[in-house]
Design a protein around this motif. Sequence first.
Motif, PDB file in Angstrom:
ATOM      1  N   LEU A 147       0.766  -1.397   0.103  1.00 49.27           N
ATOM      2  CA  LEU A 147      -0.078  -0.070  -0.044  1.00 49.27           C
ATOM      3  C   LEU A 147       0.773   1.312   0.005  1.00 49.27           C
ATOM      4  CD1 LEU A 147      -2.754   1.684   0.527  1.00 49.27           C
ATOM      5  CD2 LEU A 147      -2.299   1.346   2.795  1.00 49.27           C
ATOM      6  N   THR A 148       0.806   2.034  -0.790  1.00 45.19           N
ATOM      7  CA  THR A 148       1.638   3.275  -1.208  1.00 45.19           C
ATOM      8  C   THR A 148       1.086   4.266  -2.079  1.00 45.19           C
ATOM      9  OG1 THR A 148       3.826   3.742  -2.135  1.00 45.19           O
ATOM     10  CG2 THR A 148       2.529   1.934  -3.251  1.00 45.19           C
ATOM     11  N   ALA A 149       1.347   5.591  -1.579  1.00 52.16           N
ATOM     12  CA  ALA A 149       1.226   6.709  -2.360  1.00 52.16           C
ATOM     13  C   ALA A 149       2.235   7.117  -3.300  1.00 52.16           C
ATOM     14  CB  ALA A 149       0.768   8.011  -1.394  1.00 52.16           C
ATOM     15  N   GLY A 150       3.288   6.584  -3.027  1.00 49.09           N
ATOM     16  CA  GLY A 150       4.655   6.867  -3.986  1.00 49.09           C
ATOM     17  C   GLY A 150       5.485   7.887  -3.205  1.00 49.09           C
ATOM     18  N   SER A 151       4.871   8.460  -2.197  1.00 46.44           N
ATOM     19  CA  SER A 151       5.500   9.587  -1.374  1.00 46.44           C
ATOM     20  C   SER A 151       5.053   9.799  -0.032  1.00 46.44           C
ATOM     21  CB  SER A 151       5.249  10.688  -2.155  1.00 46.44           C
ATOM     22  OG  SER A 151       5.779  11.943  -1.474  1.00 46.44           O
ATOM     23  N   ALA A 152       5.713  10.106   0.886  1.00 46.15           N
ATOM     24  CA  ALA A 152       5.127  10.388   2.018  1.00 46.15           C
ATOM     25  C   ALA A 152       3.877  11.750   2.103  1.00 46.15           C
ATOM     26  CB  ALA A 152       6.251  10.987   3.174  1.00 46.15           C
ATOM     27  N   ALA A 153       4.424  12.405   0.958  1.00 46.46           N
ATOM     28  CA  ALA A 153       3.409  13.561   0.867  1.00 46.46           C
ATOM     29  C   ALA A 153       2.000  13.130   0.281  1.00 46.46           C
ATOM     30  CB  ALA A 153       4.031  14.602  -0.003  1.00 46.46           C
ATOM     31  N   GLY A 154       1.686  11.857  -0.100  1.00 44.29           N
ATOM     32  CA  GLY A 154       0.664  11.628  -0.791  1.00 44.29           C
ATOM     33  C   GLY A 154       0.657  11.348  -2.481  1.00 44.29           C
ATOM     34  N   VAL A 155      -0.331  10.933  -2.885  1.00 46.00           N
ATOM     35  CA  VAL A 155      -0.507  10.478  -4.453  1.00 46.00           C
ATOM     36  C   VAL A 155       0.258  11.700  -5.595  1.00 46.00           C
ATOM     37  CG1 VAL A 155      -1.793   9.617  -6.322  1.00 46.00           C
ATOM     38  CG2 VAL A 155      -1.917   8.726  -4.064  1.00 46.00           C
ATOM     39  N   ASP A 156      -0.337  13.097  -5.257  1.00 44.45           N
ATOM     40  CA  ASP A 156      -0.105  14.033  -6.081  1.00 44.45           C
ATOM     41  C   ASP A 156       1.594  14.021  -6.137  1.00 44.45           C
ATOM     42  OD1 ASP A 156      -2.032  15.382  -7.001  1.00 44.45           O
ATOM     43  OD2 ASP A 156      -2.481  16.521  -5.116  1.00 44.45           O
ATOM     44  N   ALA A 157       2.175  14.047  -5.102  1.00 44.02           N
ATOM     45  CA  ALA A 157       3.979  13.809  -5.197  1.00 44.02           C
ATOM     46  C   ALA A 157       4.327  12.696  -5.788  1.00 44.02           C
ATOM     47  CB  ALA A 157       4.253  14.250  -3.966  1.00 44.02           C
ATOM     48  N   GLY A 158       3.740  11.343  -5.474  1.00 44.91           N
ATOM     49  CA  GLY A 158       4.156  10.312  -5.707  1.00 44.91           C
ATOM     50  C   GLY A 158       3.964   9.549  -7.141  1.00 44.91           C
ATOM     51  N   LEU A 159       2.976  10.293  -7.868  1.00 45.00           N
ATOM     52  CA  LEU A 159       2.552   9.838  -9.231  1.00 45.00           C
ATOM     53  C   LEU A 159       3.720   9.143 -10.013  1.00 45.00           C
ATOM     54  CD1 LEU A 159      -0.202  12.280 -10.413  1.00 45.00           C
ATOM     55  CD2 LEU A 159      -0.400   9.794  -9.804  1.00 45.00           C
ATOM     56  N   PRO A 160       5.027   9.881 -10.333  1.00 43.65           N
ATOM     57  CA  PRO A 160       6.043   9.302 -11.084  1.00 43.65           C
ATOM     58  C   PRO A 160       6.714   8.075 -10.477  1.00 43.65           C
ATOM     59  CG  PRO A 160       6.320  11.866 -10.653  1.00 43.65           C
ATOM     60  CD  PRO A 160       5.263  11.385  -9.873  1.00 43.65           C
ATOM     61  N   VAL A 161       6.730   7.967  -9.180  1.00 41.89           N
ATOM     62  CA  VAL A 161       7.158   6.698  -8.530  1.00 41.89           C
ATOM     63  C   VAL A 161       6.493   5.794  -8.709  1.00 41.89           C
ATOM     64  CG1 VAL A 161       7.832   5.881  -6.283  1.00 41.89           C
ATOM     65  CG2 VAL A 161       8.667   8.246  -6.659  1.00 41.89           C
ATOM     66  N   LEU A 162       5.098   6.078  -8.397  1.00 45.13           N
ATOM     67  CA  LEU A 162       4.045   4.854  -8.658  1.00 45.13           C
ATOM     68  C   LEU A 162       4.129   4.472 -10.173  1.00 45.13           C
ATOM     69  CD1 LEU A 162       1.167   6.429  -6.832  1.00 45.13           C
ATOM     70  CD2 LEU A 162       2.387   4.674  -6.021  1.00 45.13           C
ATOM     71  N   ALA A 163       4.240   5.236 -10.997  1.00 50.07           N
ATOM     72  CA  ALA A 163       4.721   4.804 -12.490  1.00 50.07           C
ATOM     73  C   ALA A 163       5.904   3.916 -12.839  1.00 50.07           C
ATOM     74  CB  ALA A 163       4.391   5.799 -13.648  1.00 50.07           C
ATOM     75  N   ALA A 164       6.673   4.478 -12.099  1.00 45.63           N
ATOM     76  CA  ALA A 164       8.173   3.804 -12.338  1.00 45.63           C
ATOM     77  C   ALA A 164       8.032   2.288 -11.569  1.00 45.63           C
ATOM     78  CB  ALA A 164       9.257   4.407 -11.633  1.00 45.63           C
ATOM     79  N   GLY A 183      -3.067   4.295  -2.527  1.00 40.01           N
ATOM     80  CA  GLY A 183      -3.885   4.887  -1.452  1.00 40.01           C
ATOM     81  C   GLY A 183      -2.985   6.016  -0.665  1.00 40.01           C
ATOM     82  N   GLY A 184      -3.527   6.957  -0.124  1.00 36.87           N
ATOM     83  CA  GLY A 184      -2.978   8.118   0.572  1.00 36.87           C
ATOM     84  C   GLY A 184      -3.183   9.577  -0.302  1.00 36.87           C
ATOM     85  N   GLY A 185      -4.233  10.134  -0.034  1.00 39.51           N
ATOM     86  CA  GLY A 185      -4.416  11.411  -0.663  1.00 39.51           C
ATOM     87  C   GLY A 185      -4.997  11.081  -2.224  1.00 39.51           C
ATOM     88  N   LEU A 186      -5.502   9.859  -2.344  1.00 38.79           N
ATOM     89  CA  LEU A 186      -5.931   9.397  -3.518  1.00 38.79           C
ATOM     90  C   LEU A 186      -7.340  10.125  -3.909  1.00 38.79           C
ATOM     91  CD1 LEU A 186      -5.732   7.464  -6.064  1.00 38.79           C
ATOM     92  CD2 LEU A 186      -6.901   5.869  -4.801  1.00 38.79           C
ATOM     93  N   ARG A 187      -7.433  10.840  -5.302  1.00 31.98           N
ATOM     94  CA  ARG A 187      -8.528  11.464  -5.400  1.00 31.98           C
ATOM     95  C   ARG A 187      -9.051  10.572  -6.995  1.00 31.98           C
ATOM     96  NH1 ARG A 187      -5.297  15.644  -5.317  1.00 31.98           N
ATOM     97  NH2 ARG A 187      -5.569  16.139  -7.546  1.00 31.98           N
ATOM     98  N   LEU A 188     -10.187  10.913  -7.192  1.00 34.26           N
ATOM     99  CA  LEU A 188     -10.883  10.284  -8.420  1.00 34.26           C
ATOM    100  C   LEU A 188     -10.059  10.733  -9.779  1.00 34.26           C
ATOM    101  CD1 LEU A 188     -14.589  10.311  -7.715  1.00 34.26           C
ATOM    102  CD2 LEU A 188     -13.329   8.293  -8.342  1.00 34.26           C
ATOM    103  N   ASP A 189      -9.844  12.016  -9.777  1.00 32.86           N
ATOM    104  CA  ASP A 189      -8.922  12.565 -10.917  1.00 32.86           C
ATOM    105  C   ASP A 189      -7.554  11.805 -11.166  1.00 32.86           C
ATOM    106  OD1 ASP A 189      -8.638  14.730  -8.508  1.00 32.86           O
ATOM    107  OD2 ASP A 189      -6.786  14.690  -9.713  1.00 32.86           O
ATOM    108  N   HIS A 190      -6.951  11.180 -10.158  1.00 38.13           N
ATOM    109  CA  HIS A 190      -5.876  10.296 -10.326  1.00 38.13           C
ATOM    110  C   HIS A 190      -6.078   9.158 -11.307  1.00 38.13           C
ATOM    111  CE1 HIS A 190      -4.348  12.534  -6.525  1.00 38.13           C
ATOM    112  NE2 HIS A 190      -3.631  12.886  -7.254  1.00 38.13           N
ATOM    113  N   VAL A 191      -7.149   8.576 -11.103  1.00 32.59           N
ATOM    114  CA  VAL A 191      -7.620   7.224 -11.699  1.00 32.59           C
ATOM    115  C   VAL A 191      -7.122   7.005 -13.194  1.00 32.59           C
ATOM    116  CG1 VAL A 191      -9.441   5.518 -12.164  1.00 32.59           C
ATOM    117  CG2 VAL A 191      -9.375   6.620  -9.859  1.00 32.59           C
ATOM    118  N   PRO A 192      -7.497   7.898 -13.935  1.00 28.35           N
ATOM    119  CA  PRO A 192      -6.978   7.573 -15.427  1.00 28.35           C
ATOM    120  C   PRO A 192      -5.301   7.358 -15.735  1.00 28.35           C
ATOM    121  CG  PRO A 192      -8.652   9.222 -15.371  1.00 28.35           C
ATOM    122  CD  PRO A 192      -8.397   9.041 -13.841  1.00 28.35           C
ATOM    123  N   GLU A 193      -4.664   8.353 -14.960  1.00 32.97           N
ATOM    124  CA  GLU A 193      -3.234   8.240 -15.050  1.00 32.97           C
ATOM    125  C   GLU A 193      -2.871   6.977 -14.333  1.00 32.97           C
ATOM    126  OE1 GLU A 193       0.611  10.998 -14.408  1.00 32.97           O
ATOM    127  OE2 GLU A 193      -1.180  11.857 -13.897  1.00 32.97           O
TER     128      GLU A 193
END
Length: 239
Positions: A147-164, A183-193
């Motif tokens: 379970l990860t947001a890719g960053s301690a700051a949440g999904v907004d900051a972690g998107l590049p790490v999650l993709a990698a 999960g962790g600051g996940l929003r519906l607008d993150h879903v498509p990416e």
Amino acid sequence: MSNRALLEVIALDAEDAIAAQAGGADRLELVTDMAADGLTPSRETYARVRAAVDVPLRVMLRLADGFAAGDVDALARVAGELRSEGADEFVLGFLDGDGHADLAALERLVAELEGCRWTFHRAIDHCADRDALRRLLANLPGLDTYLTAGSAAGVDAGLPVLAAEAEAARRGGTGYGPRLLVGGGLRLDHVPELLAAGVDAFHIGGAARAAGWTSPVARGAVAAWRRALDAEVPVGTVA
């Protein structure tokens, strides 16, 4: 095998669990005390929730705020009590003082779980080296999810790490076999990416509630996430 993305919802009690399942949740994470970011629920709460729903149910093993294991003997006792009540899926994750995985604590608890499936939770977002942590834990029995947001700051900051990390999983990198649960600051607008990157598992807590943590899980809020996930076809397959 199916292309349906997994939706996991945090539940605090049977009322939450019933609403989440009705809204389309595939799995629940059962915790208490969200003021401490989620601690182990009582044995009695687990029994009530397990009797109320039939979706898979993962139970948090964490007795205090933060990512230090603390009293491992107490954690092992609690794990044993939950196992005796029928719990067979768990969530845990501990770091040492240097930000590395606390392997001794994890091995002790995994032995208590006797092969049960479990998620390493967002401690990974606070560790010193994500890749090293994954490699160190690669052979622990039952570990099937991060379970990860890719960053301690949440999904907004972690998107590049999650993709990698999704790409590393596709390549079969060591330690990348467990499923990536975002999960962790996940929003519906993150879903498509995220779906386009190959992520096929999503975890929500406050987003499943009409007024955040002051309100119970809302069936309609969960259903909105179910519709959003089903509107896209994730890359890869879902077990």
